[in-house]
Design a protein around this motif. Structure first.
Motif: not given
Lengths: 257, 257, 257, 257
Positions: A60-62, A72-82, A124-131, A212-216
């Motif tokens: 799902r697109a940002l 929150l840097s673009e680099k961080l967000i892009r790495s996290h999303w991708e 499923t948890g990862s996908v849903v909570f990330h979205e 999200d509290m994962y270190e990434h």
């Protein structure tokens, strides 16, 4: 990359969604068939693709410009999303295809099946909570009266809610997990929940705000300083999304009566 | 013992519930005060009771006669309801009171707070899933066309759904956990989920059918034979409850559009 | 910072260690007393400090120059050592003091006690595995014949062992956990183990080689690329430490016969 | 049923064990080949059996007459040994064979491999802890001075140790887990540990006394009364086994110096 969830509940109702999934089965079926064939040569006939086991998840697109968050840097967000979110989407699809093959094979031992179902729950948890997380980022708006009132009724006042949400997050620093403010559909309460990984979730709960509290989520920008990240998260909450989620739950409650 | 959940969503809407909770605060507050005082002599002032931290959970009565299930003994059901479920209700209330005290004390380290929030998540899961479990027991009715159609659309056919649900359960034999068929509010899918303990749950999901796989659900009657218990569970499902839960979710989806 | 473990088994035997701990009790007792007094004003008398509950853990200095690793930055190593490992040492000490207070209070409910014991297990795992991890970094030596032979006898050949060790690590990318090659004292086998967090560990096992897969081990240097980190880890293994650990286990086995 | 562990460290040293395993490879290899062939038709060549992946685990006979425990019924013990422990032995062997096939196939995704490694860790924990548990049952002897002294040095007095061990167990009632008193090989301390499942273990620790708290350990005899079971467990501890385990650790420490 910008394709939406085929059956995102915010866009179409359930029957439409099932129709859409069925319509895309020929394509999905081909992929599933390729993988399944590779895996199971000579073992068992390929099952017909069915929604519960089809690789229908698409990233799902940002909903915001990742270059424009505050702290929150673009680099961080892009790495996290991708990498992290995107990786879970791929893995969830792969797990579903493996489940289809494993279920069709009567000789699959239950413990092996459940190893895959654990991965299914986790992804499923990862996908849903990330979205939900990315969807509640990118805002500059203030909390509106509607949300403030609901949180106040549950927590006494907004500051108590925020203090607890932040404290839960601080305790998760250096490890993995999520903080979720949610409306528990069974007890009727709005509460904050601690989750240590993607397998955890509050039972029967519609999430309102997800952090999200994962270190990434922060190591690239803040190193080990989880609390600095929490400050940045709060500066970027899209509160209108929280309002929207809360209104959906209220609509449900009204619909029942 | 037969008192109902004060804010059970099936009985009153959210504002009513909050009102009811607030109205009972003087009683609750007294209990909370007693416990909190004992705990925190001289440490910090007692916080005002607020719904998110108030010990408002009360055991929900069984909706069926435990002497009349098919293959699940009255002794087992009563012990399960009273000791395991009842114990979690008590513990959830106690945890909430401790959270109130801990949050009010600015010196509580986040890791200590999160130890309690983990217990809060776990006991919430235990209470909610146990109530859903007992509520979907006690039936002799068949699956109706409405449920059969929805499951068929998700799983291809009903037999595939049942085969997966049972297989997940078999793999959990000898340990702890739950099997949950649920409607994922985010993805719009009906799926079966493996849960290894009360902390696990599918993200953003309204449960439709819940099967307890903790050993206290069957050891007294079946020893280590988890599959015999699963057979008995299926003979006692109250399918009309599943229909009811599914209709609520559909009503919600309609309400949004 | 450079203080060693007071009862590190590689430096003195058990009785000496107990003596050392007892000797330092007056100092430790003062600290414990301060904290416990603050926590329990008027609740219960302070228990005498005893080794199992005393805050005796001190950070163990790095055995190598963090500026000189190959592909792991000084910034990363220092943050990891100081914040993540150092934080766990402090928390472990704090947990032990709280356990002492909680055990002395007969009214502490078992579930509250076990929330602290879970934290105790988790922080013990974090402290022990971090010390073993840093201790097996900083080397430029090759695997010697002694280790190569033992691993070969268990895995057929060294390459199979390494392939599995790396594959386990790759699967942990994006989350948390450890990879541990260990000698299982009960089964007598050398195996690789997957651990998803600090609570996990192989039962009854003496670790030989430990690789941290929490994201704080690599995000700063490698972002989401866990496999690049694993490559760097392998370039920096201090194999003589693995040899030393393996010899200790062999000495034990000989001592028994 | 009464066959012993082929490489039990209490019976032969490591080289002997490896020899024994290798010698039995033709038999093991045949079984592994049969299973693996069935699974992987046409997928990948069967790897040579190697100890780390060979199905070498065999049930270890009870060291006592299960009809003669005090307050733990023969029916309970036999079901526990045969179904729960015995089931884990079988599953551990099956997992190892699947790992061999999965590792040999370069296309196995790391997440799939790690699902199996998690099962490997869990079943290893179950097998090892169950064997240690049964081995420390069946006694009528008192604690000897040697053990009493060591525990006293760590806990101040024996009563404090016992109070903590029992309290940890009480908190695990109604769920799953283990209580382990162990000698931590890294810190040099004797401590009690809380474990919530077979995946948990104290890092780098030689267990001294192990109590199973999975509900299959007591539900048949005591229903939900976990504390009654703990009383019975204490009446049946074989303390001479604890003495023996403690002496092995001391021998190790002496061997190093």
């Amino acid at each position: 990359m910008s394709t939406q969830y085929p059956n995102d509940p915010s866009r179409r109702d359930f029957l439409e969604a099932v129709t859409a999934v069925t319509a895309s089965m020929s394509l999905i079926g081909a992929d599933a068939m390729a993988l399944a064939t590779e895996e199971s040569k000579g073992v068992s006939p390929m099952p017909d693709p069915i929604p519960a086991f089809a690789p229908i998840h698409q990233p799902r697109a940002l909903s915001f410009d990742p270059a424009k968050l505050d702290g929150l840097s673009e680099k961080l967000i892009r790495s996290h999303w991708e990498n992290n979110y995107g990786g879970s989407v791929k893995t969830l699809n792969a797990v579903k295809q493996r489940l289809a093959v494993a279920l069709a094979d009567k000789d699959t031992p239950p413990f092996v099946y459940d190893d895959l179902k654990r991965e299914h729950l986790m992804r499923t948890g990862s996908v849903v909570f990330h979205e939900l997380y990315f969807d509640n980022l990118g805002g500059t708006d203030a909390v509106d009266a509607y949300v403030r009132k609901a949180i106040g009724e549950s927590f006494g006042d907004f500051a108590t809610w925020e203090a607890e949400f932040r404290k839960i997050g601080a305790g998760l620093g250096g490890g993995s997990g999520w903080v979720v403010a949610g409306h528990n559909l069974h007890t009727g309460q709005i509460e904050n929940y601690w989750l240590a990984d993607h397998l955890h979730a509050p039972a029967a709960t519609a999430p309102l705000l997800v952090m999200d509290m994962y270190e990434h989520s922060y190591q690239m920008d803040y190193g080990a300083s989880a609390t600095s990240y929490i400050d940045a998260f709060f500066r970027n909450i899209r509160w209108e999304m929280v309002t929207d989620r809360l209104k959906r739950v209220s609509a449900w409650r009204s619909a029942r009566s």
